[in-house]
Design a protein around this motif. Structure first.
Motif, PDB file in Angstrom:
ATOM      1  N   ASP A 171       5.172   9.865   3.825  1.00 37.94           N
ATOM      2  CA  ASP A 171       4.852   9.847   5.128  1.00 37.94           C
ATOM      3  C   ASP A 171       4.074  11.068   5.778  1.00 37.94           C
ATOM      4  O   ASP A 171       4.737  12.182   5.451  1.00 37.94           O
ATOM      5  N   GLY A 172       3.066  11.151   6.383  1.00 38.65           N
ATOM      6  CA  GLY A 172       2.553  12.286   6.828  1.00 38.65           C
ATOM      7  C   GLY A 172       1.210  13.027   5.830  1.00 38.65           C
ATOM      8  O   GLY A 172       0.678  13.751   6.149  1.00 38.65           O
ATOM      9  N   GLN A 173       1.306  12.245   4.617  1.00 39.23           N
ATOM     10  CA  GLN A 173       0.492  12.760   3.680  1.00 39.23           C
ATOM     11  C   GLN A 173      -0.550  11.308   3.373  1.00 39.23           C
ATOM     12  O   GLN A 173      -0.087  10.584   3.336  1.00 39.23           O
ATOM     13  N   PRO A 174      -1.988  11.754   3.136  1.00 36.53           N
ATOM     14  CA  PRO A 174      -2.562  10.717   2.573  1.00 36.53           C
ATOM     15  C   PRO A 174      -2.504  10.209   1.037  1.00 36.53           C
ATOM     16  O   PRO A 174      -1.380  10.821   0.509  1.00 36.53           O
ATOM     17  N   ALA A 175      -3.163   9.178   0.690  1.00 40.74           N
ATOM     18  CA  ALA A 175      -3.047   8.742  -0.655  1.00 40.74           C
ATOM     19  C   ALA A 175      -3.198  10.031  -1.573  1.00 40.74           C
ATOM     20  O   ALA A 175      -2.362  10.040  -2.596  1.00 40.74           O
ATOM     21  N   VAL A 176      -3.900  11.033  -1.534  1.00 36.13           N
ATOM     22  CA  VAL A 176      -4.215  12.173  -2.516  1.00 36.13           C
ATOM     23  C   VAL A 176      -4.045  13.307  -1.636  1.00 36.13           C
ATOM     24  O   VAL A 176      -4.765  13.613  -0.472  1.00 36.13           O
ATOM     25  N   VAL A 198      -2.403   9.816  -7.160  1.00 35.63           N
ATOM     26  CA  VAL A 198      -2.224   9.037  -5.907  1.00 35.63           C
ATOM     27  C   VAL A 198      -0.935   8.780  -5.658  1.00 35.63           C
ATOM     28  O   VAL A 198      -0.140   8.335  -6.440  1.00 35.63           O
ATOM     29  N   ASP A 199      -0.499   9.149  -4.344  1.00 34.45           N
ATOM     30  CA  ASP A 199       1.022   8.979  -4.091  1.00 34.45           C
ATOM     31  C   ASP A 199       0.920   8.483  -2.511  1.00 34.45           C
ATOM     32  O   ASP A 199       0.619   9.362  -1.598  1.00 34.45           O
ATOM     33  N   THR A 200       1.314   7.268  -2.310  1.00 29.62           N
ATOM     34  CA  THR A 200       0.955   6.861  -0.957  1.00 29.62           C
ATOM     35  C   THR A 200       2.517   6.600  -0.208  1.00 29.62           C
ATOM     36  O   THR A 200       2.751   5.929   0.823  1.00 29.62           O
ATOM     37  N   THR A 201       3.439   7.162  -0.783  1.00 30.67           N
ATOM     38  CA  THR A 201       4.827   6.859  -0.603  1.00 30.67           C
ATOM     39  C   THR A 201       5.467   8.124   0.493  1.00 30.67           C
ATOM     40  O   THR A 201       6.479   7.934   0.953  1.00 30.67           O
ATOM     41  N   LEU A 242       0.818  -1.354  -0.272  1.00 36.72           N
ATOM     42  CA  LEU A 242       0.160  -0.038  -0.023  1.00 36.72           C
ATOM     43  C   LEU A 242       0.885   1.043  -0.070  1.00 36.72           C
ATOM     44  O   LEU A 242       0.699   2.137  -0.499  1.00 36.72           O
ATOM     45  N   ARG A 243       2.080   1.200   0.652  1.00 36.61           N
ATOM     46  CA  ARG A 243       2.915   2.412   0.817  1.00 36.61           C
ATOM     47  C   ARG A 243       3.982   2.546  -0.518  1.00 36.61           C
ATOM     48  O   ARG A 243       4.688   3.317  -0.490  1.00 36.61           O
ATOM     49  N   THR A 244       3.591   1.875  -1.588  1.00 37.43           N
ATOM     50  CA  THR A 244       4.693   1.964  -2.617  1.00 37.43           C
ATOM     51  C   THR A 244       3.913   2.503  -3.985  1.00 37.43           C
ATOM     52  O   THR A 244       4.463   2.612  -5.013  1.00 37.43           O
TER      53      THR A 244
END
Length: 422
Positions: free
Chosen positions: A396-401, A391-394, A374-376
């Motif tokens: 930290d501290g930010q949501p997918a969007v 969409v960027d899940t990489t 999920l984090r990639t």
């Protein structure tokens, strides 16, 4: 459609809502070490088999937030319903699985949300898409303790995107700080003097929007916050607060409110008071047809919000190939016959598409591998996204969007607001 092509299931949905849950099974995210079978393969987590995976949702399907809550089930159900009809979703381990959705109604009540989670946690692979900050917070710590993914949920609370604080969580929509800051920066960049009145929900939801807005206007000499008040999510009226705010002399009203009926009544009340400021509304309570039109928003010099996805209520939406496909799938598989007034139908459809990206990376049928994959996800343009949003899940501290665009109501829908224009 024949029952052998799909099976629809919904739990605890109040009659008349008409939302369905379709075969689809869910994944999760985590950081534990999975057990192994005798042949060395990772032991499957609950909610996943070689042929199916089950995702759980707790969200308001009745009560004042049923409109957007119902959409959080309909969109993802439509996405995976169409995939299931085509044979299923291919996973990174080489298996193709059908996805099942189990949805429970929490009425936007934290205690009911926690009870729903307790009911679902042992039978679903992951929880996803559910709406609400207080409702998602109600079982966040339990999900961490149980190592059950709480993935791509509909809350802008930044705690869900903090990998250290919330190792089994990730939000989908931009944080409240992202939204508030974007509007603050637009207002500060106008170069004009403005007085701002603030009414915010007395919880993490409201506090996040206000914090973001204030960071956006930090250092701007042309913006003055002249009055700040709060309300409770359980309130049925904010007339007293609006009357007090109307006397502040503010020409801009920053209204961080999540309750649909209260937004409508607030738009009407300020007109009764003769107070006609420009408004800012959160993305989840800014629907043109469901909120602005009944509230008489055209009476104000400007109503602004932020967005990252196309609006299914826009007149030209159905003319595009993507838009037409979405509406068709929403009707057939999501049991949602009309173009949705709330953006959450599109958002949860995008959640489904993002989950498919994660599933394609999974080589083990475990919640831990799901969370790792999920984090990639990076640079993924989900269906129906506005240009410039991905969409960027990489991070930290930010949501997918995390990217948003400020938009201004034009009497029918929204148009990009590249600069402050009254």
């Amino acid at each position: 459609m024949s029952t052998n092509r799909r099976r629809m299931r919904v739990a605890s949905v109040v009659a008349g809502i008409g939302i369905v849950a379709v075969l689809a099974a869910g994944c999760s995210r985590g950081g534990g070490t999975p057990n192994s079978t005798e042949d060395g393969a990772a032991e499957a987590s609950p909610g996943i088999t070689d042929s199916s995976i089950t995702l759980g949702i707790t969200t308001p399907l009745s009560g004042p937030t049923a409109g957007p809550g119902t959409c959080t089930v309909a969109g993802i159900t439509a996405y995976f319903g169409a995939k299931n009809a085509d044979g299923g979703v291919e996973f990174g381990d080489g298996k193709t699985r059908k996805v099942e959705i189990e949805a429970l109604d929490d009425e936007y009540d934290p205690q009911k949300a926690k009870a729903n989670y307790d009911q679902l946690k042992s039978s679903v692979f992951a929880m996803t898409a559910g709406l609400g900050t207080p409702t998602n917070r109600a079982w966040r710590e339990a999900a961490i303790a149980d190592e059950v993914p709480q993935a791509l949920i509909m809350t802008g609370d930044p705690i869900f995107s903090d990998a250290e604080e919330s190792p089994w969580q990730l939000g989908f929509v931009p944080t409240y700080l992202n939204e508030g800051q974007a509007f603050g920066e637009l207002l500060a960049g106008s170069g004009e003097d403005h007085k701002v009145a603030i009414l915010s929900q007395n919880d993490d939801y409201g506090e996040g929007y206000v914090e973001g807005f204030k960071s956006g206007i930090e250092g701007a000499d042309n913006i003055e916050v002249v009055k700040e008040l709060t309300y409770e999510a359980t309130d049925t009226s904010v007339d007293a607060q609006l009357t007090e705010l109307a006397g502040s002399g503010a020409d801009v009203f920053f209204n961080a409110m999540s309750i649909t009926p209260l937004v409508i009544s607030s738009l009407q009340k300020t007109q009764e008071l003769g107070w006609l400021p420009s408004w800012f509304l959160p993305s989840n309570t800014s629907s043109p047809s469901a909120i602005l039109e009944p509230g008489g928003a055209a009476a104000f010099p400007g109503v602004y919000t932020v967005a990252f996805a196309q609006s299914a209520a826009a007149p030209t939406f159905a003319d595009s190939e993507e838009g037409a496909a979405f509406l068709s799938e929403l009707k057939e598989f999501g049991n949602y016959p009309d173009p949705p007034a709330f953006p959450h139908c599109v958002w949860s459809y995008q959640v489904g598409a993002t989950l498919e990206q994660v599933f394609a990376k999974m080589t083990e049928p475990t919640r831990a591998d799901f969370m790792e994959q999920l984090r990639t996800i990076s640079g993924y343009t989900a269906p129906l996204m506005l240009e410039g949003s991905t969409v960027d899940t990489t991070v930290d501290g930010q949501p997918a969007v995390s990217t948003v665009q400020v938009q201004k109501y034009n009497g029918k829908g929204y148009a990009p607001a590249e600069s402050w224009d009254e």
